[in-house]
Structures are given as C-alpha cells and as structure tokens.
Design a protein around this motif. Sequence first.
Motif, short mmCIF file in Angstrom:
data_model
loop_
_atom_site.label_atom_id
_atom_site.label_comp_id
_atom_site.label_asym_id
_atom_site.label_seq_id
_atom_site.Cartn_x
_atom_site.Cartn_y
_atom_site.Cartn_z
N TYR A 14 53.62 46.86 87.14
CA TYR A 14 53.00 48.17 87.34
C TYR A 14 52.32 48.26 88.71
O TYR A 14 52.56 49.19 89.48
N TYR A 19 52.94 51.68 90.67
CA TYR A 19 51.70 52.40 90.98
C TYR A 19 51.77 53.13 92.32
O TYR A 19 51.47 54.31 92.41
N LYS A 21 54.34 54.05 94.20
CA LYS A 21 55.34 55.13 94.20
C LYS A 21 54.80 56.36 93.49
O LYS A 21 54.92 57.48 93.99
N TRP A 22 54.25 56.16 92.31
CA TRP A 22 53.76 57.27 91.52
C TRP A 22 52.54 57.92 92.14
O TRP A 22 52.41 59.14 92.13
N LYS A 23 51.66 57.13 92.71
CA LYS A 23 50.45 57.67 93.33
C LYS A 23 50.81 58.57 94.51
O LYS A 23 50.18 59.62 94.70
N ASN A 24 51.80 58.18 95.28
CA ASN A 24 52.22 58.97 96.43
C ASN A 24 52.84 60.31 96.03
O ASN A 24 52.91 61.21 96.86
N ARG A 25 53.27 60.44 94.80
CA ARG A 25 53.89 61.69 94.33
C ARG A 25 52.86 62.64 93.71
O ARG A 25 53.22 63.73 93.31
N ARG A 27 48.65 63.00 91.63
CA ARG A 27 47.88 62.51 90.49
C ARG A 27 48.53 62.85 89.16
O ARG A 27 48.44 62.08 88.20
N LEU A 30 51.34 60.37 88.65
CA LEU A 30 50.73 59.07 88.35
C LEU A 30 50.23 59.05 86.91
O LEU A 30 50.49 58.08 86.17
N ASN A 33 53.38 59.24 84.32
CA ASN A 33 54.19 58.02 84.36
C ASN A 33 53.41 56.80 83.90
O ASN A 33 53.96 55.92 83.24
N THR A 34 52.12 56.74 84.21
CA THR A 34 51.29 55.63 83.74
C THR A 34 51.15 55.70 82.22
O THR A 34 51.24 54.67 81.54
#
Length: 171
Positions: A14, A19, A21-25, A27, A30, A33-34
């Motif tokens: 994770y 983390y 990749k998802w954070k850059n897309r 909140r 993130l 997906n989290t």
Amino acid sequence: MKYLIDFMALMVLYVFVFYGKWKNRGRDVLFVNTLMYVYLSFVLYFTLMPVITSLPFILDHPYVAMNLVPFIDVSAKRGDFIRQIVLNVIMTLPFGFLFPLTQNKSHQFGRTVFYVFLMSLGIEILQPLINGVRSSDITDIITNVTGGMIGYAFYVIFKPVTIRFLDHLRH
C-alpha cells in the motif's frame, strides 16, 4: 505471527505502490481506493491468510477439487449452511458498493458482477491450495456474486449521497 507477516506485506504494498498514485489523483480517489484496499485485505484475512508462511507447504497436502454441486450442504442439511450462505453474501456486499466507485466508467453492473465473480473464483481455487483444511465450493461463488449484486444495488440507491460526499472530499 503468521498473519502479521501478511499484513506487513500488504502495508508495504500500500505505502510503496498504491498510496502515492492514489493521493496524486485526489483525496476522493485516495479515500475510496484505500477503503477498497482495506476491505480486500480483510477478505484475504478471512479467506486465504496466512499466505506467505503457507507458501513453502502448498505441495504438502492433496488438492481437493471444488465441489461443483450447488447448495449440496443445504439439500443434505450439513453443517451450518445458512450461516455460511449469509456470511458469503455479506462478505461481498462492500465489493459491489465500492468497486463502481473505483472505476471511471458508467454502466458498471456487468463489470462489478464479473470482477466479484473473478475474486470469488480466485479465492475458491486458492483456498485448498494454500491450506489443506479449507475446501472449495460452487455455492460460495454463487453466494459471493449474489452479495456483490446486492452491494451494487446499494451503490445505485446511495449513489447521489455518495457522490456528494466524494465531491466534498475533492474540494
């Protein structure tokens, strides 16, 4: 301890893979997906773990083929079949709700059913391989897919509220 090794591997995966990749897309991405990642980690916990410490021993027991007679436990009144059916449906409800939120496409019902089927099939194939005590059953696949479909119905019902919440996270 066996489970801790698997959870540590999931944590490392994770942090170092998902983390960033998802954070850059955003909140909202993130968060969803989290949530899906945590959910899938718990599915692994209840269905397949411990995995890593079991790998050296996967050939130490016979592989028992999947029972392909649907609901045989129900018709034979074996074990706690009602509990198993209910738990299998409940286990995949979150998948049916969360999976469409992780996608950018519309008309997600078919994709959701397909992916919950693949997840369930993968679990059922791997269970007796990883652990010689666990069995594999077509009923589990049927009830898992049913749970995913019910979860998708909840997604459709609560989509306006969910989208509003995610928009709030985005801004």
